[in-house]
Design a protein around this motif. Sequence first.
Motif, PDB file in Angstrom:
ATOM      1  N   ASP A 164       0.711  -1.513   0.452  1.00 20.57           N
ATOM      2  CA  ASP A 164       0.604  -0.523   0.336  1.00 20.57           C
ATOM      3  C   ASP A 164       0.639   1.585   0.169  1.00 20.57           C
ATOM      4  O   ASP A 164       1.603   0.936   1.253  1.00 20.57           O
ATOM      5  N   ASN A 200      -0.475   4.279   0.603  1.00 21.58           N
ATOM      6  CA  ASN A 200      -1.043   5.227   1.312  1.00 21.58           C
ATOM      7  C   ASN A 200      -1.028   5.961   0.598  1.00 21.58           C
ATOM      8  O   ASN A 200      -1.329   7.149   1.801  1.00 21.58           O
ATOM      9  N   PHE A 226      -4.726   7.406  -0.948  1.00 17.41           N
ATOM     10  CA  PHE A 226      -5.547   7.520  -0.536  1.00 17.41           C
ATOM     11  C   PHE A 226      -6.094   6.215   0.585  1.00 17.41           C
ATOM     12  O   PHE A 226      -5.268   5.424   1.395  1.00 17.41           O
ATOM     13  N   LYS A 227      -7.104   6.925   1.264  1.00 19.21           N
ATOM     14  CA  LYS A 227      -8.124   6.055   2.082  1.00 19.21           C
ATOM     15  C   LYS A 227      -8.607   5.241   1.893  1.00 19.21           C
ATOM     16  O   LYS A 227      -9.158   4.889   1.020  1.00 19.21           O
ATOM     17  N   GLY A 228      -8.609   3.793   2.996  1.00 19.10           N
ATOM     18  CA  GLY A 228      -9.674   2.448   2.636  1.00 19.10           C
ATOM     19  C   GLY A 228      -9.326   1.997   2.029  1.00 19.10           C
ATOM     20  O   GLY A 228      -7.902   2.003   1.126  1.00 19.10           O
ATOM     21  N   ASN A 269      -6.937   1.942  -1.190  1.00 19.28           N
ATOM     22  CA  ASN A 269      -6.209   2.395  -0.616  1.00 19.28           C
ATOM     23  C   ASN A 269      -4.618   1.449  -1.931  1.00 19.28           C
ATOM     24  O   ASN A 269      -3.435   1.231  -2.616  1.00 19.28           O
ATOM     25  N   SER A 309     -14.543   8.450  -0.232  1.00 21.31           N
ATOM     26  CA  SER A 309     -13.056   7.371  -0.510  1.00 21.31           C
ATOM     27  C   SER A 309     -14.034   6.342  -0.475  1.00 21.31           C
ATOM     28  O   SER A 309     -13.498   5.363  -0.483  1.00 21.31           O
TER      29      SER A 309
END
Length: 197
Positions: free
Chosen positions: A70, A72, A74-76, A79, A157
């Motif tokens: 990942d 990191n 993007f969130k959730g 990702n 997201s």
Amino acid sequence: MTSIDKLYGLVLSGGKSTRMGTDKGLIAYHGIPQRDYIHKLLEEVCDVTFLSIREDQAAAIPENFQIITDENEFKGPFNGILSAHKKYPKVAWLVLACDLPLIDVKALKELIQARDVTKLATSFALKENPLPEPLCALWEAEGLKAAVDYMNSGQGSCPRKFLIRNDVALVFPSDEKVLLNANSVSEYEEALKIVAK
């Protein structure tokens, strides 16, 4: 190389599993860790398969697995999915969460057979509640490109909301049990009973 020619598999196993209280990817419903089991299923139907993981998981992953860490950015769940897309932006991805204990090759073949390359994604859904299952879906390269724009625009997201708002193909599996999510201890126990049968 276009997304139509190549299909890569991605096992999403980088979540924190807070509701379950233990790493969902390591639960052995079928005698091996669930992330390994999902990886084996994807290997049967995809050109290449990767485990999507957090950086702190890397040391514990056996060497025979190809991994995508990942980024990191993007969130959730996006990702892991968009970290994979960034690494291989021209391919389609068959994405599976590691909390699907009843998913099988038959269901994956149904999904692939129903693939609509003119849509952003082809996703499983339940008939009674026909919402796309983004973590049991085949994402086209164009769909992931659009998802990056969606995330960067600050609209949200949630992969499901993204799919609901866009043009996707919905597929209803012949056995709807394959979409059982085991996110909590009670769901884990339910899944174990079904697997035992």
